[in-house]
Write an enzyme that holds these catalytic residues in place. Sequence first.
Site, PDB file in Angstrom:
ATOM      1  N   ASN A   1      39.499  10.556  96.285  1.00  0.00           N
ATOM      2  CA  ASN A   1      38.556   9.605  95.692  1.00  0.00           C
ATOM      3  C   ASN A   1      37.188   9.857  96.329  1.00  0.00           C
ATOM      4  O   ASN A   1      37.101  10.563  97.353  1.00  0.00           O
ATOM      5  CB  ASN A   1      39.032   8.156  95.867  1.00  0.00           C
ATOM      6  CG  ASN A   1      38.986   7.690  97.316  1.00  0.00           C
ATOM      7  OD1 ASN A   1      37.942   7.757  97.964  1.00  0.00           O
ATOM      8  ND2 ASN A   1      40.117   7.219  97.829  1.00  0.00           N
TER       9      ASN A   1
ATOM     10  N   ASP B   1      47.965   8.751 103.826  1.00  0.00           N
ATOM     11  CA  ASP B   1      47.560   7.586 103.024  1.00  0.00           C
ATOM     12  C   ASP B   1      48.678   6.546 102.887  1.00  0.00           C
ATOM     13  O   ASP B   1      48.508   5.542 102.194  1.00  0.00           O
ATOM     14  CB  ASP B   1      47.142   8.031 101.612  1.00  0.00           C
ATOM     15  CG  ASP B   1      45.670   8.411 101.518  1.00  0.00           C
ATOM     16  OD1 ASP B   1      44.861   7.917 102.341  1.00  0.00           O
ATOM     17  OD2 ASP B   1      45.326   9.197 100.610  1.00  0.00           O
TER      18      ASP B   1
ATOM     19  N   ASN C   1      50.094   0.581  97.140  1.00  0.00           N
ATOM     20  CA  ASN C   1      50.159   1.521  96.020  1.00  0.00           C
ATOM     21  C   ASN C   1      51.523   2.066  95.611  1.00  0.00           C
ATOM     22  O   ASN C   1      51.692   2.549  94.502  1.00  0.00           O
ATOM     23  CB  ASN C   1      49.258   2.733  96.310  1.00  0.00           C
ATOM     24  CG  ASN C   1      47.830   2.334  96.619  1.00  0.00           C
ATOM     25  OD1 ASN C   1      47.193   2.933  97.452  1.00  0.00           O
ATOM     26  ND2 ASN C   1      47.336   1.306  95.961  1.00  0.00           N
TER      27      ASN C   1
ATOM     28  N   ARG D   1      50.318  12.246  97.608  1.00  0.00           N
ATOM     29  CA  ARG D   1      50.888  10.937  97.955  1.00  0.00           C
ATOM     30  C   ARG D   1      52.312  10.730  97.427  1.00  0.00           C
ATOM     31  O   ARG D   1      52.918   9.691  97.710  1.00  0.00           O
ATOM     32  CB  ARG D   1      49.967   9.805  97.463  1.00  0.00           C
ATOM     33  CG  ARG D   1      48.579   9.825  98.098  1.00  0.00           C
ATOM     34  CD  ARG D   1      47.856   8.494  97.948  1.00  0.00           C
ATOM     35  NE  ARG D   1      48.554   7.406  98.630  1.00  0.00           N
ATOM     36  CZ  ARG D   1      48.206   6.132  98.575  1.00  0.00           C
ATOM     37  NH1 ARG D   1      47.144   5.760  97.872  1.00  0.00           N
ATOM     38  NH2 ARG D   1      48.893   5.208  99.215  1.00  0.00           N
TER      39      ARG D   1
ATOM     40  N   ARG E   1      43.972   6.236  88.000  1.00  0.00           N
ATOM     41  CA  ARG E   1      45.252   6.482  88.667  1.00  0.00           C
ATOM     42  C   ARG E   1      46.429   6.115  87.752  1.00  0.00           C
ATOM     43  O   ARG E   1      47.325   6.903  87.524  1.00  0.00           O
ATOM     44  CB  ARG E   1      45.320   5.676  89.965  1.00  0.00           C
ATOM     45  CG  ARG E   1      44.248   6.068  90.993  1.00  0.00           C
ATOM     46  CD  ARG E   1      44.455   7.469  91.495  1.00  0.00           C
ATOM     47  NE  ARG E   1      43.502   7.865  92.524  1.00  0.00           N
ATOM     48  CZ  ARG E   1      43.632   7.657  93.820  1.00  0.00           C
ATOM     49  NH1 ARG E   1      44.667   7.009  94.278  1.00  0.00           N
ATOM     50  NH2 ARG E   1      42.717   8.094  94.659  1.00  0.00           N
TER      51      ARG E   1
ATOM     52  N   HIS F   1      40.649   2.114  91.579  1.00  0.00           N
ATOM     53  CA  HIS F   1      41.813   1.229  91.448  1.00  0.00           C
ATOM     54  C   HIS F   1      41.275  -0.153  91.046  1.00  0.00           C
ATOM     55  O   HIS F   1      40.183  -0.544  91.493  1.00  0.00           O
ATOM     56  CB  HIS F   1      42.520   1.042  92.805  1.00  0.00           C
ATOM     57  CG  HIS F   1      43.595   2.033  93.124  1.00  0.00           C
ATOM     58  ND1 HIS F   1      43.815   2.485  94.400  1.00  0.00           N
ATOM     59  CD2 HIS F   1      44.558   2.619  92.352  1.00  0.00           C
ATOM     60  CE1 HIS F   1      44.848   3.321  94.418  1.00  0.00           C
ATOM     61  NE2 HIS F   1      45.311   3.428  93.182  1.00  0.00           N
TER      62      HIS F   1
ATOM     63  N   ASP G   1      42.028  -2.934  92.207  1.00  0.00           N
ATOM     64  CA  ASP G   1      41.787  -3.806  93.374  1.00  0.00           C
ATOM     65  C   ASP G   1      40.510  -3.442  94.132  1.00  0.00           C
ATOM     66  O   ASP G   1      40.201  -4.044  95.154  1.00  0.00           O
ATOM     67  CB  ASP G   1      43.006  -3.813  94.318  1.00  0.00           C
ATOM     68  CG  ASP G   1      43.235  -2.490  95.040  1.00  0.00           C
ATOM     69  OD1 ASP G   1      42.446  -1.552  94.869  1.00  0.00           O
ATOM     70  OD2 ASP G   1      44.229  -2.411  95.798  1.00  0.00           O
TER      71      ASP G   1
ATOM     72  N   CYS H   1      44.301  -3.152  99.926  1.00  0.00           N
ATOM     73  CA  CYS H   1      45.094  -1.918  99.872  1.00  0.00           C
ATOM     74  C   CYS H   1      46.079  -1.781 101.008  1.00  0.00           C
ATOM     75  O   CYS H   1      47.023  -1.000 100.899  1.00  0.00           O
ATOM     76  CB  CYS H   1      44.190  -0.692  99.990  1.00  0.00           C
ATOM     77  SG  CYS H   1      42.805  -0.658  98.913  1.00  0.00           S
TER      78      CYS H   1
END
Length: 304
Positions: free
Chosen positions: A47, A94, A100, A123, A173, A202, A204, A298
């Site tokens: 990102n 991450d 997530n 991820r 995403r 995202h 959020d 997050c």
Amino acid sequence: MNTSVSVIASVDALPDGWSARQAEPLPPWRGVLMVSPEHFRIAYAINLHMRDGDGGLRAVDPEKARAQWDALARVYESIGYPVRVLRGQEGLPDMVFAANQSFPFPRNGGDSVLLSRMRHEQRAAEIPAFEDWFRGRGTFMVPRPDDAPYCEGAGDLLWVPGRRVLLGGYGFRTDREALDEVAAATGARVLALRLTDERFYHLDTCIAPLDGTRALWVPTAFDDSGTALLHRVFDRLIEVSEDEAANALACNAHCPDGRSVIIEAAAEGTRRALEAEGFRVFPVETSEFLKSGGSVFCMKQMLF
Ligand code: ARG
């Protein structure tokens, strides 16, 4: 189940007189799941926040990260949400962003979870640890094929507080098609919001529902249909400056109980606005996690 009526992409598709306040109430959260930060670092960029001005990867101070993570966990405990900890894993830098990998929800009197399929392969290997953790608790796992649409859990799926209604972000995403699956699994009406600004990749990162009527948001992250939908759900959308939204991830604040808001300390204007609205504000420092494009919301998964 006819999923097409459950995912709503524009206000015209909402039933006449619809209000989120009439939707089925949800039980309160019982606790928080966090992933320990010992392996958190920036090892790749998926990102815009993860690179500095010269294009290099940003450097995390591990001691600072640990102290910030501990302080956040203490705030959750202090406001009544016990924190469960899943150990972070080496090679999964991450994984600490526990929002997530999964989407837990209550269904038929029990706990269920929809595991994510991460957009970036860096991820993907975070998922099995969550799968095991939820299985160990006896949580029902919604079956998903390996080629299911991308879906990044609570990063893109936000409850309208207290109601079985979801805001579903898609575009960067999460895939739009994943929202049909989410609606079918959760029994929630899902309001589909296309994300338009890469800094807010995202959902959020660009909206924080606070209580049944109010939310923080950054308007530039949404298109016109999304904006109209959000105005139908919330009586008051409190606008966050683009600077605080992008640089302090002010919309990544979290209000778990309708009155306490945990927010990155650097978002000073947003903090003042929240205080003026009567919220109890808990500022926390998340500078190390901001370097990776994440902050308060997050860093945890909420559990029913
Ligand atoms: N570096 C992580 C990523 O890009 C940050 C995730 C932040 N999580 C969130 N819910 N916004 O995937």
